[in-house]
Motif scaffolding. Structure first.
Motif: not given
Lengths: 515, 303
Positions: A272, A276, B143, B147, B152
């Motif tokens: 990272k 991304q 996301n 998370e 992930p």
């Protein structure tokens, strides 16, 4: 509305003919101005007292669209062109990469286009663009320019000697893709400027620890950015002349250095250290990251350093960074002291004379001067015998944004001094340094004949698609690096060798012609 | 009895003929005239020589397409996207219409209806940028939630296996409300006496839906299905193009994006036309086959 337009056109014609009449009667001084081609060299340096006004004309011009200097109809460059040549330029802009093809296919073609050499050589032979080599006599300044710059002439000439466009020149340095970094952050944490990709990795890791929600290194051209990384690994990803073996075509993707580069990027992605969503980043996303302390090392056009610096606040500052070495023994940036953009004339233009006159003007000494500096009193003043832009123009991009200077098709042969005169010390330093790191050869493929191009068109399309999707997957780790050999094998199966051979023939022909 | 001559009929129905004329003109000008353009798929078409001056090459470009190693993948992607769109996208508005029909609170029903068909009016460009923002692995809140639950983050738009789901789901979200309008209209034509009779026989809400509502709109459903089949292979170019990137070509490269690349960007007009015509023929065959099938199974058919 319509009637008004008509009246104004008629009015303009009357005025123009009156002017022409006046100047004709005043032209008894014996000055021969009718045909500039008769005395090409002297005429263009003359003062504004040109006795006969050239016929009035209107040209439609199709150019690309740039976010950082969106075209305006009242740009001063078009006014100056009108004053000098009596040609009114009506600018239209692309809406996407397909705009050029659509403009040609629709049959409603503007008079002038900005084009890349590839497009000029593809559509020219089909009959879209005029073969300018047949009209050089009407364009003495262009002729003179090409004689003085054989390497430019060479890139714009098709194998049969045709010229379907004229390339711009003078501003190549602006195309330099350079590395830069946040020197304030580096100083704050006592970090050294990385000199190798290994050090870039180490530095990025440290920065990631300090700023966990940042992506210390970022770039915004997706897989295309690999073209800018390549020279730090001794190659360009696609076909180019091999600097190690001049005269030979090399396919960079098959080089061991290329694999090392992809391995690095894969590591950056996994940990990272790069965004991304690097595949879908655009200019806006990139500026946001740079402006909000989300990235500290990046690669972009050289001009972006100052464009971003003027937006940064609280002591944040960007500085040029020498390219870090990834593979081989010397790190480079892509060679860019040439321009890859030119102007083509529609084969269907009804204003051929005006179009040629326009081209001749922008390559003339006078055109170069006016279109680079503007006019005294209006854009610059003379101080101590030197030109200085008026205070409202602060940075180089202001010339483009406010006046249209150095924008697509608004110049032929630019005087880069005008732009540099507005650069601050940091930018002058960037240009000076960047020049030292240019890759020995250009990232361009030699010009093909129509036949050669058609023979490899389908293979190139497949090759590009396979290359792009495979490399993207290697980097995001969807394909493990252990499969690299089968990637190379597949490139071969698609027909990479045939493409290499075709370009080799073209390169040999080019070298032959120079001798 | 002899029917009146055509001239007489025309004269008699001139008001209708006049009303029909613009539609006819539209179809001739924009649907039939351009069809002659498909001849360029059998030529080495040169823009400036035109159709009369270009050379005939027969099936050269068709052959070229099938020799292309990507041809199979592109056709597969197109067909699969179309199939999923049909499989999941077709029943969705029917279900929504049945559910809406059961709502008794009129204001709430209208509110839901309005909200559900609003996305239909959003441009694909807007939808695509919304998706890119929502699904972003660093800033998108989809996301964030993933998370937050301890999993992930997923780079949705960079993984080819996600592409079809994202495309089909967003397509359903965009079209479900709009599509349900037609079925709601069909439901209102069902005779209320049938429901009364069913209630007399002791049918609950579920049984009523199953045995009265559904058969009542069956004819509409079949016609819509046949029409949808014809559109199945027409995968909207913009959305696929805007959502795809180099990492997802495996699933996201469809006929439309391929034609854009080779036909428009590279200027291979003949080649692109050949591919498009080929897909058009397949689409027509699909509609024809479905129509035959439906005619054999029931009475409903397009022709």
């Amino acid at each position: 509305m319509k009637r008004k337009k008509k009246i104004s056109v008629i009015g303009a014609i009357i005025i123009a003919s009156m002017l022409a009449g006046c100047s004709n009667s005043g032209g008894t001084t014996g000055n021969n101005t009718e045909a500039p081609s008769v005395s090409p060299n002297k005429e263009n340096t003359g003062e504004s007292a040109a006795p006969s006004a050239p016929p009035e004309a209107k040209l439609r011009l199709l150019t690309d669209f740039k976010d950082i200097y969106p075209p305006k109809p009242d740009w001063a460059v078009w006014k100056w062109v009108k004053e000098e040549t009596n040609i009114a330029i009506e600018q239209e802009t692309w809406t996407g990469p397909e705009s050029l093809a659509l403009a040609i296919a629709s049959g409603d073609m503007p008079d002038l286009f900005t084009v890349f050499p590839y497009d000029a050589q593809k559509y020219g032979p089909q009959g879209a663009f005029l073969d300018l080599s047949k009209h050089l006599d009407q364009m003495p300044s262009v002729k003179k320019f090409l004689e003085a710059k054989p390497e430019v002439a060479q890139r714009m000439t098709s194998p049969g000697g045709e010229m379907y466009h004229v390339l711009n020149d003078g501003l190549g340095a602006g195309n330099l893709m350079v590395w830069f970094y946040r020197d304030d952050i580096f100083a704050k944490h006592n970090l050294q400027v990385p000199t190798t990709w290994d050090e870039v990795y180490e530095t990025a890791k440290k920065l990631k620890e300090l700023y966990p929600d940042s992506y210390p290194f970022s770039f915004r051209h997706g897989v295309g950015t690999l073209r800018s990384f390549g020279p730090q690994f001794g190659i360009y990803p696609y076909m180019h002349e091999d600097p190690a073996a001049p005269g030979k075509i090399k396919y960079g993707a098959t080089d061991p250095g290329f694999k090392v580069m992809v391995e690095y990027l894969n590591k950056f992605y996994q940990e990272k250290l790069i965004p991304q969503d690097w595949l879908s980043m655009d200019y806006k996303a990139w500026t946001q990251q740079v402006a909000t302390d989300k990235t500290f090392m990046t690669i972009q056009y050289i001009g972006q350093i100052e464009i971003m610096n003027s937006q940064l606040q609280n002591g944040a500052h960007l500085k040029f960074m020498p390219p870090p070495l990834g593979y081989g023994d010397k790190a480079y940036i892509p060679k860019a002291d040439y321009e890859d953009y030119g102007i083509a004339v529609s084969s269907k233009t009804k204003n051929l004379d005006a179009a040629l006159r326009y081209l001749d003007f922008i390559y003339s000494d006078k055109g170069k001067d006016i279109l680079s500096w503007g006019k005294e009193g209006e854009t610059y003043a003379i101080e101590n015998g030197k030109r200085k832009f008026l205070p409202q123009f602060k940075e180089p991009n202001d010339l483009r944004k406010e006046l249209g200077i150095f924008t697509s098709a608004a110049y032929g042969f630019a005087d880069i001094e005008a732009s540099l005169s507005l650069s601050n010390e940091n930018e002058k330093y960037s240009f000076q340094e960047a020049m030292k790191y240019q890759f020995p050869t250009m990232s361009v493929t030699p010009v093909l004949t129509d036949e050669e191009r058609n023979a490899i068109m389908a293979i190139e399309e497949q090759l590009t698609k396979y290359y792009e999707s495979s490399v993207a997957k290697f980097i995001i780790g969807e394909t493990p690096m252990t499969q690299w050999d089968s990637f190379l094998e597949e490139l071969n199966k698609i027909g990479a060798q045939k493409v290499i051979d075709t370009y080799q023939v073209a390169l040999d022909r080019l070298k032959q012609n120079i001798k | 009895m002899k029917s009146p001559s055509i001239a007489k009929q025309l004269k008699r129905d001139r008001a209708f003929v006049l009303m029909f004329a613009p539609v006819l003109l539209y179809f001739i000008l924009f649907k039939y005239v351009p069809m002659f353009g498909i001849v360029i798929s059998f030529m080495d078409y040169n823009l400036f020589k035109g159709i009369t001056g270009s050379e005939w090459v027969g099936f050269k470009y068709y052959a070229q397409f099938f020799e292309n190693r990507d041809a199979f993948v592109i056709i597969k992607n197109t067909v699969l996207l179309g199939a999923y769109k049909l499989l999941f996208g077709f029943p969705a508005p029917i279900v929504l219409a049945l559910l809406l029909n059961e709502l008794r609170h009129a204001i709430f029903k209208r509110f839901v209806q309005t909200v559900s068909y609003l996305p239909h009016f959003l441009s694909n460009v807007v939808v695509a940028s919304m998706l890119i923002m929502l699904l972003s692995p660093s800033t998108g809140w989809v996301n964030r939630i993933i998370e937050g639950l301890g999993f992930p983050a997923i780079s949705f738009l960079q993984e080819s296996e996600w592409f079809r789901s994202i495309y089909v789901l967003s397509e359903i979200w965009q079209q479900v409300g709009w599509g349900s309008i037609l079925y709601l209209a069909a439901i209102t034509t069902i005779d209320p006496q049938l429901y009364e009779a069913a209630r007399m026989d002791g049918a609950g809400r579920w049984k009523q839906t199953l045995h009265v509502t559904l058969p009542g709109i069956a004819a509409t459903v079949v016609i819509m299905f046949i029409l949808q089949i014809g559109h199945a292979l027409e995968i909207g170019f913009e959305k696929v193009f805007l959502l795809s990137n180099a990492a997802t070509y495996d699933t996201s490269d469809v006929i439309a994006t391929y034609v854009y690349r080779v036909g428009i960007l590279q200027g291979g007009f003949s080649y692109a036309t050949a591919i498009d015509l080929f897909m058009g023929v397949i689409g027509f065959l699909l509609v024809y086959a479905t129509n035959q099938l439906s005619r054999r199974l029931g009475e409903t058919s397009l022709w």
